[in-house]
Enzyme design. Structure first.
Site, PDB file in Angstrom:
ATOM      1  N   GLY A   4      10.971 -46.791 -29.057  1.00  0.00           N
ATOM      2  CA  GLY A   4      11.091 -45.525 -28.827  1.00  0.00           C
ATOM      3  C   GLY A   4      11.627 -44.870 -30.116  1.00  0.00           C
ATOM      4  N   ASP A   5      11.988 -43.709 -30.061  1.00  0.00           N
ATOM      5  CA  ASP A   5      12.233 -42.806 -31.211  1.00  0.00           C
ATOM      6  C   ASP A   5      11.544 -42.891 -32.498  1.00  0.00           C
ATOM      7  OD1 ASP A   5      14.614 -42.216 -29.646  1.00  0.00           O
ATOM      8  OD2 ASP A   5      15.464 -43.995 -29.995  1.00  0.00           O
TER       9      ASP A   5
ATOM     10  N   GLY B  49       9.462 -40.474 -33.482  1.00  0.00           N
ATOM     11  CA  GLY B  49       9.137 -39.159 -33.431  1.00  0.00           C
ATOM     12  C   GLY B  49       7.863 -38.628 -32.931  1.00  0.00           C
ATOM     13  N   LYS B  50       7.770 -38.861 -31.581  1.00  0.00           N
ATOM     14  CA  LYS B  50       6.734 -38.638 -30.843  1.00  0.00           C
ATOM     15  C   LYS B  50       6.726 -37.177 -30.632  1.00  0.00           C
ATOM     16  CE  LYS B  50       7.726 -41.595 -27.440  1.00  0.00           C
ATOM     17  NZ  LYS B  50       8.545 -42.454 -28.002  1.00  0.00           N
TER      18      LYS B  50
ATOM     19  N   ASN C 215      16.027 -39.941 -19.872  1.00  0.00           N
ATOM     20  CA  ASN C 215      16.290 -40.951 -20.761  1.00  0.00           C
ATOM     21  C   ASN C 215      15.766 -40.661 -22.307  1.00  0.00           C
ATOM     22  OD1 ASN C 215      14.171 -41.649 -19.711  1.00  0.00           O
ATOM     23  ND2 ASN C 215      14.183 -44.049 -19.430  1.00  0.00           N
ATOM     24  N   ALA C 216      14.635 -40.044 -22.151  1.00  0.00           N
ATOM     25  CA  ALA C 216      13.874 -39.876 -23.423  1.00  0.00           C
ATOM     26  C   ALA C 216      14.567 -38.578 -24.254  1.00  0.00           C
ATOM     27  CB  ALA C 216      12.608 -39.486 -23.015  1.00  0.00           C
ATOM     28  N   GLY C 217      14.490 -38.433 -25.497  1.00  0.00           N
ATOM     29  CA  GLY C 217      14.848 -37.583 -26.150  1.00  0.00           C
ATOM     30  C   GLY C 217      13.926 -37.109 -27.262  1.00  0.00           C
ATOM     31  N   HIS C 218      13.232 -36.037 -27.182  1.00  0.00           N
ATOM     32  CA  HIS C 218      12.369 -35.692 -28.290  1.00  0.00           C
ATOM     33  C   HIS C 218      12.682 -34.498 -29.153  1.00  0.00           C
ATOM     34  CE1 HIS C 218       8.623 -37.673 -25.541  1.00  0.00           C
ATOM     35  NE2 HIS C 218       9.790 -38.545 -26.146  1.00  0.00           N
TER      36      HIS C 218
ATOM     37  N   GLN D 230       9.559 -43.237 -24.412  1.00  0.00           N
ATOM     38  CA  GLN D 230      10.103 -44.561 -24.794  1.00  0.00           C
ATOM     39  C   GLN D 230       9.057 -45.259 -25.613  1.00  0.00           C
ATOM     40  OE1 GLN D 230      10.499 -43.712 -21.218  1.00  0.00           O
ATOM     41  NE2 GLN D 230      12.434 -42.959 -21.955  1.00  0.00           N
TER      42      GLN D 230
ATOM     43  N   GLY E 139      23.448 -40.045 -28.333  1.00  0.00           N
ATOM     44  CA  GLY E 139      24.380 -40.112 -29.519  1.00  0.00           C
ATOM     45  C   GLY E 139      24.745 -41.436 -30.120  1.00  0.00           C
TER      46      GLY E 139
END
Ligand code: IMP
Ligand code: MG
Length: 422
Positions: free
Chosen positions: A2-3, A5-6, A28-31, A208, A286
């Site tokens: 994950g992470d 840059g999708k 849970n995802a962070g875009h 993810q 964070g």
């Protein structure tokens, strides 16, 4: 993991599409999407919603209604623009308590604490509450009557947690949110199949990553859903043959948040520098992300599992100024060389990554990267500094995959597109 840059890539790609669908995971995802000087941190809605694309949330996604409502109001999304499948499961307060209680001690996974594992567990065990129940007061009451006592008892008796709100308090809070979400409820299977039948172009956005897949990742240090492309059709409710093209987003180096094996992980100053430079702190929690070298065996595993035919390489700029770049191309296992990622428990602890070493490239400023990309989109890879180009070419060669875009900064224009915009 994950992470990669999708969010940015979906934002870029979706211009060519009519509809964007998120197909698994939850908040849970962070875009992160940076558009017109504004930064959007999205957890649930498809990144395509930022540019006003028709968006859907498909059945295998799980939602926290509060997070969804916040995103809807932040983007001023209307029911015309966003549809949420009625089958989607709802994260309830007990899921978050259970996540927190279980994720402790030496065997912890380091979850995002959003209740993801427990809600998928309720889903599979048929104790879940779906959106269709959330938005209907009498169905919600029934569903709460069925599940609240069980989870309340479990929390009290197994974990000693007394903090859970009462059934009535939960009913009031969730019924109110359900009322607000009611106009957004859709049958995403019908919507997407109809759109495809009409010749519309549909983009499916995962969350993810391959190595967090519940089956194929580094189990048990994984999430509870299936990011793999094979899950698109099952989540949406459509024929898998309708998928025309599968593309991967890969970061120029590797990161991981939470516990679990990470063979190419870096420690000390070098990791610290990349973490700061790349802003590698979780969008959702964070937490500082763990940093390591690029691992081509993971890309090749992902290629087998997904059948992707192209790579979007992100955050290449972050590697600028690193003197020597290492890339893992194989593992040594009991003195034998293997060219695949050692996902089995017994192997992962003793497999040693085998690296090739490449010369680093210069540390350009964001302005310099921008100029270089803007001035030379026709030049293709030749736009890049020579050593950066070698890095990208090496990846292409060792994965037999075409790199179709190279990203050198978070904003929209900081992308070198290597394919026609058709
Ligand atoms: P969960 O999905 O909250 O259960 O967390 C399980 C593991 O997946 C943890 O290691 C998390 O840090 C990781 N994880 C879940 N979602 C993401 C994501 O969107 N990006 C990166 N890691 C994630
Ligand atoms: Mg993320």
């Amino acid at each position: 993991w994950g992470d990669e840059g999708k969010g940015k890539i979906v934002d870029e790609l979706c211009r060519k599409f009519d509809v964007v669908v998120r197909y698994q995971g939850g908040n849970n995802a962070g875009h992160t999407v940076v558009a017109d000087g504004k930064k959007f941190k999205l957890h649930l809605v498809p990144s395509g919603l930022v540019s006003g694309k028709k968006s859907f949330i498909a059945s295998s996604v799980v939602i926290d209604p509060k997070v969804l409502l916040d995103e809807i109001s932040g983007l001023k999304a209307t029911p015309k623009l966003l549809g949420v499948d009625f089958r989607v499961h709802v994260i309830m307060p007990w899921h978050k308590y259970l996540d927190a209680e279980r994720d402790k001690g030496k065997d912890k996974i380091g979850t995002t604490g959003r209740g993801i594992g427990p809600v998928y567990e309720s889903h599979a065990s048929r104790w879940g509450i779906r959106v269709e129940e959330l938005v209907d007061e009498s169905l919600l009451k029934e569903a709460l009557g069925r599940s609240y006592p069980v989870y309340d008892k479990t929390l009290k008796m197994v974990y000693g947690v007394e903090a859970m709100p009462s059934e009535h308090e939960i009913f009031k809070e969730y019924a109110e949110m359900g009322g607000k979400l009611k106009p957004f409820v859709a049958d995403v299977s019908i919507e997407v199949n109809e759109a495809l039948d009409k010749g519309k172009r549909v983009l499916f956005e995962g969350a993810q990553g391959v190595m967090l897949d519940n089956n194929f990742g580094t189990y048990p240090y994984v999430t509870s859903s299936q990011p793999l492309a094979g899950n698109v059709a099952a989540s949406v409710g459509m024929c898998p043959k309708k998928l025309e093209r599968i593309e991967a987003v890969v970061k120029a180096y590797t990161t991981r948040v939470g516990e679990g094996p990470f063979p190419t992980e870096l420690q000390g100053e070098e990791a610290e520098r990349l973490r700061e430079k790349g802003g590698e702190f979780g969008t959702t929690t964070g937490r500082p992300r763990r940093i390591g070298w690029l691992d081509l065996t993971m890309i090749n595993l992902g290629k087998r599992l997904n059948g992707y035919t192209a790579l979007h390489l992100t955050k290449l700029d972050v590697l600028g100024g690193t003197k020597k770049l290492k890339v893992c191309t194989a593992y040594k296992l009991d003195s034998q060389k293997i060219d695949y990622f050692p996902t089995q428990k017994e192997w992962i602890s003793k497999a040693e990554p085998q690296y090739i070493e490449l010369d680093g490239f210069e540390d350009l400023t964001q302005e310099e990267w921008t100029e270089l990309v803007e001035a030379s989109n026709e030049k293709g890879l030749a736009a890049l500094p020579a050593k950066a180009r070698e890095y990208v070419e090496k990846i292409q060669k060792l994965t037999s995959l075409k790199v179709v875009s190279v990203s050198v900064g978070p904003e929209r224009h900081k992308t070198l597109l290597l394919e026609s915009k058709e």
